[in-house]
Design an enzyme around this catalytic site. Sequence first.
Site, short mmCIF file in Angstrom:
data_model
loop_
_atom_site.label_atom_id
_atom_site.label_comp_id
_atom_site.label_asym_id
_atom_site.label_seq_id
_atom_site.Cartn_x
_atom_site.Cartn_y
_atom_site.Cartn_z
N VAL A 154 5.31 88.20 73.49
CA VAL A 154 3.96 87.71 73.17
C VAL A 154 3.73 86.36 73.84
O VAL A 154 4.53 85.43 73.69
CB VAL A 154 3.76 87.56 71.64
CG1 VAL A 154 2.37 87.01 71.33
CG2 VAL A 154 3.98 88.88 70.93
N GLY A 156 3.80 85.17 76.93
CA GLY A 156 4.61 84.67 78.06
C GLY A 156 5.54 83.54 77.69
O GLY A 156 6.45 83.71 76.89
N GLY A 209 1.09 89.20 89.56
CA GLY A 209 2.17 89.61 88.66
C GLY A 209 1.83 89.49 87.19
O GLY A 209 2.72 89.51 86.34
N GLU A 212 0.18 94.66 83.63
CA GLU A 212 1.20 95.66 83.33
C GLU A 212 1.27 96.65 84.50
O GLU A 212 0.33 96.75 85.30
CB GLU A 212 0.84 96.40 82.04
CG GLU A 212 0.84 95.52 80.81
CD GLU A 212 2.19 94.86 80.57
OE1 GLU A 212 3.20 95.56 80.42
OE2 GLU A 212 2.25 93.63 80.55
N ASP A 223 -2.45 96.12 75.37
CA ASP A 223 -1.39 95.10 75.44
C ASP A 223 -1.64 94.01 74.39
O ASP A 223 -0.72 93.61 73.67
CB ASP A 223 -1.36 94.50 76.86
CG ASP A 223 -0.32 93.41 77.01
OD1 ASP A 223 0.87 93.75 77.14
OD2 ASP A 223 -0.68 92.22 76.96
N LYS A 227 0.52 92.98 70.92
CA LYS A 227 0.89 91.60 70.59
C LYS A 227 0.33 91.21 69.22
O LYS A 227 0.99 90.48 68.47
CB LYS A 227 0.38 90.67 71.68
CG LYS A 227 1.14 90.85 72.99
CD LYS A 227 0.42 90.22 74.15
CE LYS A 227 1.22 90.28 75.43
NZ LYS A 227 0.44 89.92 76.62
N GLY A 329 3.28 86.19 84.01
CA GLY A 329 3.86 85.78 85.29
C GLY A 329 5.38 85.73 85.20
O GLY A 329 5.95 85.57 84.12
P1 NDP Z 1 7.60 95.43 86.76
O1 NDP Z 1 6.83 96.70 86.81
O2 NDP Z 1 7.31 94.37 87.74
O3 NDP Z 1 9.17 95.76 86.87
C1 NDP Z 1 9.76 96.82 86.20
C2 NDP Z 1 11.21 96.93 86.66
O4 NDP Z 1 11.84 97.92 85.89
C3 NDP Z 1 11.37 97.33 88.13
O5 NDP Z 1 12.47 96.65 88.69
C4 NDP Z 1 11.68 98.83 88.07
O6 NDP Z 1 12.56 99.28 89.08
C5 NDP Z 1 12.39 98.92 86.74
N1 NDP Z 1 12.14 100.20 86.09
C6 NDP Z 1 11.03 100.60 85.48
N2 NDP Z 1 11.15 101.86 85.00
C7 NDP Z 1 12.39 102.25 85.33
C8 NDP Z 1 13.12 103.43 85.15
N3 NDP Z 1 12.58 104.47 84.52
N4 NDP Z 1 14.36 103.50 85.64
C9 NDP Z 1 14.90 102.45 86.29
N5 NDP Z 1 14.26 101.27 86.49
C10 NDP Z 1 13.01 101.19 86.02
O7 NDP Z 1 7.44 94.88 85.27
P2 NDP Z 1 7.35 93.37 84.76
O8 NDP Z 1 8.52 92.62 85.25
O9 NDP Z 1 6.00 92.84 85.00
O10 NDP Z 1 7.47 93.61 83.18
C11 NDP Z 1 8.69 93.96 82.59
C12 NDP Z 1 8.53 93.92 81.06
O11 NDP Z 1 8.19 92.59 80.67
C13 NDP Z 1 7.44 94.83 80.50
O12 NDP Z 1 7.82 95.28 79.22
C14 NDP Z 1 6.25 93.88 80.37
O13 NDP Z 1 5.34 94.29 79.40
C15 NDP Z 1 6.97 92.62 79.94
N6 NDP Z 1 6.25 91.38 80.22
C16 NDP Z 1 5.72 91.17 81.47
C17 NDP Z 1 5.06 89.99 81.74
C18 NDP Z 1 4.45 89.71 83.06
O14 NDP Z 1 3.77 88.68 83.20
N7 NDP Z 1 4.64 90.54 84.07
C19 NDP Z 1 4.91 88.95 80.70
C20 NDP Z 1 5.51 89.30 79.41
C21 NDP Z 1 6.16 90.46 79.22
P3 NDP Z 1 12.11 99.33 90.64
O15 NDP Z 1 11.90 97.90 91.00
O16 NDP Z 1 13.21 99.95 91.37
O17 NDP Z 1 10.84 100.12 90.63
N1 HSE Z 2 0.15 92.00 81.20
C1 HSE Z 2 0.44 90.96 80.28
C2 HSE Z 2 -0.69 89.97 80.30
C3 HSE Z 2 1.73 90.29 80.63
O1 HSE Z 2 -1.52 90.00 81.22
O2 HSE Z 2 -0.78 89.15 79.37
C4 HSE Z 2 2.15 89.24 79.62
O3 HSE Z 2 2.50 89.83 78.41
#
Ligand code: NDP
Ligand code: HSE
Length: 470
Positions: A154, A156, A209, A212, A223, A227, A329
């Site tokens: 929640v 970031g 970045g 989702e 989303d 939260k 991010g």
């Molecule tokens: P991304 O989509 O950027 O990255 C996901 C990663 O997980 C990739 O490396 C991907 O592999 C891997 N992956 C996904 N599914 C599979 C699978 N089935 N098998 C193997 N590897 C898998 O996601 P984010 O980093 O943006 O987000 C990750 C988590 O953090 C999520 O739960 C999101 O809600 C949460 N989050 C994100 C924020 C943001 O600002 N982005 C902020 C707060 C929370 P590959 O690279 O090979 O495709």
């Molecule tokens: N997609 C989410 C957002 C990532 O934009 O707030 C952080 O949880």
Amino acid sequence: MTATTPADREATQQAPSQTSPESSPEALKIALLGAGTVGSQVARILTEDAGMLAARVGTRLELAGVFVRNPDGDRDYRLPRELYTTDAEALVDSADIVVELMGGIEPAKTLIERAIAHGSAVVTGNKALLAQSGSELFRAAADAGTQLSFEASVAGAIPILRPLRDSLAGDTVTRVMGIANGTTNYILDQMDSTGATFDDALADAQALGYAEADPTADVEGHDAAAKAAILANLAFHAPFRIDEVHCEGITRITAADNEAASEAGYVIKLLAIAERITARDGTAGAVLRVHPTLLPREHPLAAVRGAFNAVFVEAENAGELMFYGPGAGGAPTASAVMGDVVSIARRLVRGGAGRTHTPKSVVPALPVGEAHTSYMVVLRVADRPGVLASIASSVAEHGVSIVSMRQVPLAEDDLVAEESSEEYTDETPESVLRIITHEAREQDLAATVAALEQLDVVTEVVSVLRVEGN
Ligand code: NDP
Ligand code: HSE
């Protein structure tokens, strides 16, 4: 001469041997599941700040491997090729701490369950999974005597969950209201401040970045709803699920809504609100809701720009608190993840059972119809004597009271556009009527709007938006 970072200096000043008890493990193994926007930054911090982390924990944190779909894919932070694997089970089984940053329900859930069953501690940022299956996972972690931490799920980088769980544990939180989704805040801010289109602003948010993997979760409010459920869980010490959150996203917000909001001195924000209320029948519970909301331009949440988040907490003794910072991010979210990792690692070094969030109270989720808020209702009405009186009396009949009514002639553009429509004739002049109400029960407002739709002086209910902070 090589430049040194603050983390290098701290690592030099405080060698691990000075803080490590005799019995400390040589290293704690970290399994990273996912190396996308957030996971890559966690990998970077574990690698580049290894000395500082070892000093703070009392032993080394060793990145045992990284589970990804494509081990040869491009990464924001590149590790040696041999660290990437597609064998998640073997990686999870080898770890002391499993960091899940894949997102989605499966295979994340099964892998977290496997880690817990194995006795490993888990850190996740996966709000979608927690808002659906959190109770089940927390119970499993508590039964296994291990820990499931989720600060990154929640807002970031903002430390909001630990303050709710720990710092406010001796108080009664009555309301949590905030901007909890960076993507939608970025989109609304761009539309309001630069006139960007929805699609362009969303594309930017994805490139930065914030969004989702499937941005529908952001723009449809899911989303933020996840939260809201997690925030309510910690604030009210009771389990809530995403399906108990009333959810409306921002996809129906039009340029005309923005214009009307702006003219009336408001800005539109997607808010997540969880509040304790007593329903009309006397039931004490909580209403959880996510929807676009009008805020006066001078309201502190109106000043939250870009992908920043802010959460207001109201508690009986503490009064009003506000938490503010980057809400999405890679690096900001990785900061929250690493806070959980270090906290767990310190416990593993010291010894002792993991502490997992297991809410004990029963606070029923009440229907959104019981919520109280103000509204802005925009109508197209016939422009003739007596119209305002008939509308005001219809509103009053439903127990809703009016703060202000402002009638403006239809813009020339609108008239031109309407000349082709069947209803329009030069003999039926129309105007736009903007009504702001006092706080009313959601159900009563819905009945009012239904009645207004039936009045022959009302051509169209153009929009109904909730207002907070008046
Ligand atoms: P991304 O989509 O950027 O990255 C996901 C990663 O997980 C990739 O490396 C991907 O592999 C891997 N992956 C996904 N599914 C599979 C699978 N089935 N098998 C193997 N590897 C898998 O996601 P984010 O980093 O943006 O987000 C990750 C988590 O953090 C999520 O739960 C999101 O809600 C949460 N989050 C994100 C924020 C943001 O600002 N982005 C902020 C707060 C929370 P590959 O690279 O090979 O495709
Ligand atoms: N997609 C989410 C957002 C990532 O934009 O707030 C952080 O949880």
